[in-house]
Motif scaffolding. Structure first.
Motif, PDB file in Angstrom:
ATOM      1  N   SER A  30       0.701  -1.199   0.081  1.00  0.00           N
ATOM      2  CA  SER A  30       0.106   0.077   0.112  1.00  0.00           C
ATOM      3  C   SER A  30       0.907   1.222   0.031  1.00  0.00           C
ATOM      4  CB  SER A  30      -0.907   0.037   1.294  1.00  0.00           C
ATOM      5  OG  SER A  30      -1.876  -1.007   1.150  1.00  0.00           O
ATOM      6  N   MET A  31       2.022   1.340   0.730  1.00  0.00           N
ATOM      7  CA  MET A  31       2.692   2.404   0.638  1.00  0.00           C
ATOM      8  C   MET A  31       3.488   2.884  -0.549  1.00  0.00           C
ATOM      9  SD  MET A  31       4.725   1.934   4.433  1.00  0.00           S
ATOM     10  CE  MET A  31       5.416   3.618   4.321  1.00  0.00           C
ATOM     11  N   ALA A  32       3.947   1.612  -1.316  1.00  0.00           N
ATOM     12  CA  ALA A  32       4.395   1.821  -2.406  1.00  0.00           C
ATOM     13  C   ALA A  32       3.383   2.166  -3.521  1.00  0.00           C
ATOM     14  CB  ALA A  32       5.253   0.506  -2.932  1.00  0.00           C
ATOM     15  N   THR A  33       2.468   1.733  -3.675  1.00  0.00           N
ATOM     16  CA  THR A  33       1.309   1.823  -4.492  1.00  0.00           C
ATOM     17  C   THR A  33       0.840   3.299  -4.378  1.00  0.00           C
ATOM     18  OG1 THR A  33      -0.377   0.655  -3.302  1.00  0.00           O
ATOM     19  CG2 THR A  33       0.670  -0.690  -5.176  1.00  0.00           C
ATOM     20  N   ALA A  34       0.344   3.725  -3.191  1.00  0.00           N
ATOM     21  CA  ALA A  34      -0.147   4.852  -2.841  1.00  0.00           C
ATOM     22  C   ALA A  34       0.936   5.880  -3.170  1.00  0.00           C
ATOM     23  CB  ALA A  34      -0.409   4.948  -1.589  1.00  0.00           C
ATOM     24  N   ALA A  35       2.346   5.904  -2.993  1.00  0.00           N
ATOM     25  CA  ALA A  35       3.326   6.688  -3.301  1.00  0.00           C
ATOM     26  C   ALA A  35       3.363   6.742  -4.780  1.00  0.00           C
ATOM     27  CB  ALA A  35       4.712   6.369  -2.773  1.00  0.00           C
ATOM     28  N   GLN A  36       3.446   5.712  -5.177  1.00  0.00           N
ATOM     29  CA  GLN A  36       3.713   5.755  -7.047  1.00  0.00           C
ATOM     30  C   GLN A  36       2.421   6.429  -7.349  1.00  0.00           C
ATOM     31  OE1 GLN A  36       5.973   5.118  -9.162  1.00  0.00           O
ATOM     32  NE2 GLN A  36       5.916   3.034  -9.585  1.00  0.00           N
ATOM     33  N   ALA A  37       1.098   6.398  -6.979  1.00  0.00           N
ATOM     34  CA  ALA A  37       0.051   6.640  -7.455  1.00  0.00           C
ATOM     35  C   ALA A  37       0.041   8.262  -7.380  1.00  0.00           C
ATOM     36  CB  ALA A  37      -1.194   6.244  -7.050  1.00  0.00           C
ATOM     37  N   GLY A  38       0.488   8.586  -6.237  1.00  0.00           N
ATOM     38  CA  GLY A  38       0.482  10.199  -5.867  1.00  0.00           C
ATOM     39  C   GLY A  38       1.466  10.918  -6.670  1.00  0.00           C
ATOM     40  N   GLY A  62      -7.072   2.599   5.745  1.00  0.00           N
ATOM     41  CA  GLY A  62      -7.323   3.455   4.535  1.00  0.00           C
ATOM     42  C   GLY A  62      -6.844   4.901   4.579  1.00  0.00           C
ATOM     43  N   THR A  63      -6.999   5.516   5.944  1.00  0.00           N
ATOM     44  CA  THR A  63      -6.728   6.850   5.937  1.00  0.00           C
ATOM     45  C   THR A  63      -5.125   7.131   5.865  1.00  0.00           C
ATOM     46  OG1 THR A  63      -8.824   7.164   7.379  1.00  0.00           O
ATOM     47  CG2 THR A  63      -6.773   8.861   7.646  1.00  0.00           C
ATOM     48  N   ILE A  64      -4.487   6.176   6.490  1.00  0.00           N
ATOM     49  CA  ILE A  64      -3.093   6.523   6.292  1.00  0.00           C
ATOM     50  C   ILE A  64      -2.495   6.066   4.875  1.00  0.00           C
ATOM     51  CG2 ILE A  64      -0.708   5.495   7.078  1.00  0.00           C
ATOM     52  CD1 ILE A  64      -2.154   6.617   9.555  1.00  0.00           C
ATOM     53  N   SER A  65      -3.340   5.321   4.201  1.00  0.00           N
ATOM     54  CA  SER A  65      -2.815   5.116   2.661  1.00  0.00           C
ATOM     55  C   SER A  65      -3.272   6.430   1.882  1.00  0.00           C
ATOM     56  CB  SER A  65      -3.663   3.837   2.046  1.00  0.00           C
ATOM     57  OG  SER A  65      -3.347   3.379   0.876  1.00  0.00           O
ATOM     58  N   VAL A  66      -4.407   6.955   1.950  1.00  0.00           N
ATOM     59  CA  VAL A  66      -4.860   8.252   1.520  1.00  0.00           C
ATOM     60  C   VAL A  66      -3.609   9.475   1.851  1.00  0.00           C
ATOM     61  CG1 VAL A  66      -6.479  10.072   1.266  1.00  0.00           C
ATOM     62  CG2 VAL A  66      -7.067   7.495   1.175  1.00  0.00           C
ATOM     63  N   ALA A  67      -3.413   9.460   3.134  1.00  0.00           N
ATOM     64  CA  ALA A  67      -2.233  10.395   3.707  1.00  0.00           C
ATOM     65  C   ALA A  67      -1.172  10.144   2.781  1.00  0.00           C
ATOM     66  CB  ALA A  67      -2.237  10.314   5.070  1.00  0.00           C
ATOM     67  N   VAL A  68      -0.550   8.984   2.497  1.00  0.00           N
ATOM     68  CA  VAL A  68       0.609   8.662   1.945  1.00  0.00           C
ATOM     69  C   VAL A  68       0.501   9.191   0.604  1.00  0.00           C
ATOM     70  CG1 VAL A  68       2.296   6.961   0.999  1.00  0.00           C
ATOM     71  CG2 VAL A  68       1.346   6.633   3.152  1.00  0.00           C
ATOM     72  N   LEU A  69      -0.715   8.798  -0.024  1.00  0.00           N
ATOM     73  CA  LEU A  69      -0.892   9.416  -1.596  1.00  0.00           C
ATOM     74  C   LEU A  69      -0.690  11.018  -1.700  1.00  0.00           C
ATOM     75  CD1 LEU A  69      -3.292   8.072  -4.098  1.00  0.00           C
ATOM     76  CD2 LEU A  69      -3.221  10.526  -3.807  1.00  0.00           C
ATOM     77  N   ILE A  70      -1.490  11.556  -0.627  1.00  0.00           N
ATOM     78  CA  ILE A  70      -1.482  13.365  -0.585  1.00  0.00           C
ATOM     79  C   ILE A  70       0.003  13.581  -0.433  1.00  0.00           C
ATOM     80  CG2 ILE A  70      -2.146  15.157   0.485  1.00  0.00           C
ATOM     81  CD1 ILE A  70      -5.000  13.551   1.325  1.00  0.00           C
ATOM     82  N   VAL A  71       0.865  13.199   0.304  1.00  0.00           N
ATOM     83  CA  VAL A  71       2.121  13.796   0.666  1.00  0.00           C
ATOM     84  C   VAL A  71       2.917  13.401  -0.374  1.00  0.00           C
ATOM     85  CG1 VAL A  71       4.073  13.203   2.134  1.00  0.00           C
ATOM     86  CG2 VAL A  71       2.231  13.240   3.277  1.00  0.00           C
ATOM     87  N   ALA A  72       2.694  12.085  -1.158  1.00  0.00           N
ATOM     88  CA  ALA A  72       3.589  11.928  -2.357  1.00  0.00           C
ATOM     89  C   ALA A  72       3.200  13.014  -3.347  1.00  0.00           C
ATOM     90  CB  ALA A  72       3.182  10.491  -2.742  1.00  0.00           C
ATOM     91  N   ALA A  73       1.989  13.194  -3.707  1.00  0.00           N
ATOM     92  CA  ALA A  73       1.468  14.093  -4.631  1.00  0.00           C
ATOM     93  C   ALA A  73       2.062  15.368  -4.388  1.00  0.00           C
ATOM     94  CB  ALA A  73      -0.123  14.011  -4.758  1.00  0.00           C
ATOM     95  N   VAL A  74       1.992  15.920  -3.318  1.00  0.00           N
ATOM     96  CA  VAL A  74       2.507  17.222  -2.967  1.00  0.00           C
ATOM     97  C   VAL A  74       4.049  17.340  -3.189  1.00  0.00           C
ATOM     98  CG1 VAL A  74       2.534  19.124  -1.244  1.00  0.00           C
ATOM     99  CG2 VAL A  74       0.272  17.800  -1.689  1.00  0.00           C
TER     100      VAL A  74
END
Length: 406
Positions: free
Chosen positions: A23-31, A230-242
């Motif tokens: 989840s950390m890798a996919t969320a970061a990659q997606a962001g 799920g909240t942590i995963s969304v947060a990883v995506l947001i941080v990666a995106a920004v």
């Protein structure tokens, strides 16, 4: 109150399903690649897994069977063999990736190549499983897993455009690179709706000796535990995106890029927090998956099983997690890239969903197992939707891996 304290089972299951390397890798990659566009995939995966985990806990509490027990008993061993083999293979790949993630965290902390850490990580996991109890693992991982809340704090501190974040919760067509977009969506769903996750939860409920009095608590545990992840995963995506977007990183090819997400917010302590989060999440997931492999085999063949038993009382169960851990460490020790293995295994996990979710529709409506606590209309509709989603993912995974895999 005692029952609600069992929320740690939900959190530890969530750590294994949402906060691990997949989840950390996919969320970061997606962001990094698509900004906030793929938040919807995490939200959808979270809703689906809440339903499945609640059903798994309800089934265990009422029938005193695990999901694995139920599938073998209800459909026969021959029908059970195919999902067993598929889940064992995919779990093995995911376990190897988790050991790799923990080894990467050790490399970040020490500068020593992750290859040298693979076997020590596997040994430490084995030692805890050999000497520990289910309660120790359950409470310990859930407490240590709270460090991952640093991603939520980081996401808030970055003050993203919350309107755009909200838009990301609704599915949209990609602005660019559609094959990779949909491949990432499939990988996120695979990381979120992992078969080992709800199977582990049902085994954990039996380990904790749940009965019908836990049905109310089960709903709370499943909802809060999975929402936490799920909240942590969304947060990883947001941080990666920004953060990664601001630094021009639009492709995550190396785990060494990932600490930048928190370093940009917390400085040196961001590096410490990221390393600790990666280590705890991946190590916790490795414990969970190794246990689930042992649960699967022992329950599938009718052996004595239980993490609370002494290894001499369940030798087959203990042998399975012992062998699995050390075999899974070998590819990482030989230099296999944990990041590539992670993304690939998450996509295959999504493709395997029909094999494990279809039985839910029968087991949770079988009066012999759940009686008056069988599924209602909403739960059955959710299972049918997840089955349909699983078949779609199974069909599209291989083409997307070819044309969109990174």
């Amino acid at each position: 109150m005692k029952k609600l304290l069992e929320i740690s089972l939900g959190v530890v299951t969530s750590v294994g399903g949402f906060l691990e390397v997949g989840s950390m890798a996919t969320a970061a990659q997606a962001g990094a690649l698509f900004g906030f566009q793929l938040i919807w995939a995490i939200v959808l995966g979270t809703i689906c897994i809440i339903f499945l985990v609640e059903m798994a806990g309800r089934f265990a509490a009422v029938s005193h069977h695990t999901i694995t027990d139920g599938i073998r008993e209800r459909f026969g061993f021959n029908a059970f063999l195919w999902p067993l083999l598929a889940v064992l293979l995919i779990n093995f790949m995911v376990l190897s990736a988790e050991i790799g993630g923990a080894a990467i965290a050790a490399e970040l902390a020490t500068g020593i190549s992750y290859q040298w850490w693979a076997l020590p990580v596997a040994f430490l996991a084995w030692l805890l499983l050999w000497r520990g109890t289910f309660g120790l693992i359950e409470k310990g991982v859930s407490m240590l897993g709270l460090v991952t809340l640093c991603f939520v704090v980081g996401a808030v501190m970055l003050q993203p455009d919350w309107k755009q974040v909200a838009f990301g919760a609704a599915p949209t067509l990609p602005h660019h690179d559609p094959a990779n977009y949909w491949f990432m969506a499939v990988s996120i769903l695979g990381a979120s709706i992992s078969p080992y996750l709800f199977m582990f939860y049902s085994s954990g409920a039996i380990e904790d000796q749940w009965d019908k009095s836990y049905l109310g608590a089960n709903r709370v545990i499943a909802g809060l535990g999975m929402t936490f992840g799920g909240t942590i995963s969304v947060a990883v995506l947001i941080v990666a995106a920004v953060v990664l977007g601001a630094h021009g990183v639009n492709q995550v090819n190396d785990y060494n890029q990932l600490p930048l997400m928190l370093i940009a917010i917390f400085g040196f302590w961001g590096f410490v927090l990221f390393t600790a989060s990666l280590a705890i999440a991946c190590f916790g997931a490795a414990l969970e998956i190794a246990l689930q492999q042992a649960y699967l085999v022992a329950q599938g063949f009718g052996w004595t099983w239980g993490e609370n038993l002494s290894p001499r009382d369940d030798p087959g169960f203990s042998l399975v997690y012992t062998v699995t851990l050390f075999l899974a460490a070998i590819p990482i020790a030989l230099g296999l890239d944990p990041l590539k293995l992670t993304i690939f295994s998450m996509a295959l996990t999504a493709a395997s969903l029909p094999l494990t979710v279809v039985p839910f529709l029968f087991l949770l409506n079988d009066d012999r197992y759940v009686g008056e606590h069988r599924n209602g209309v909403a739960s059955n509709a959710a299972v049918i939707f997840i089955i349909a989603l699983g078949f779609v993912l199974a069909v599209v995974t291989v083409p997307l891996q070819i044309f969109g895999g990174t």
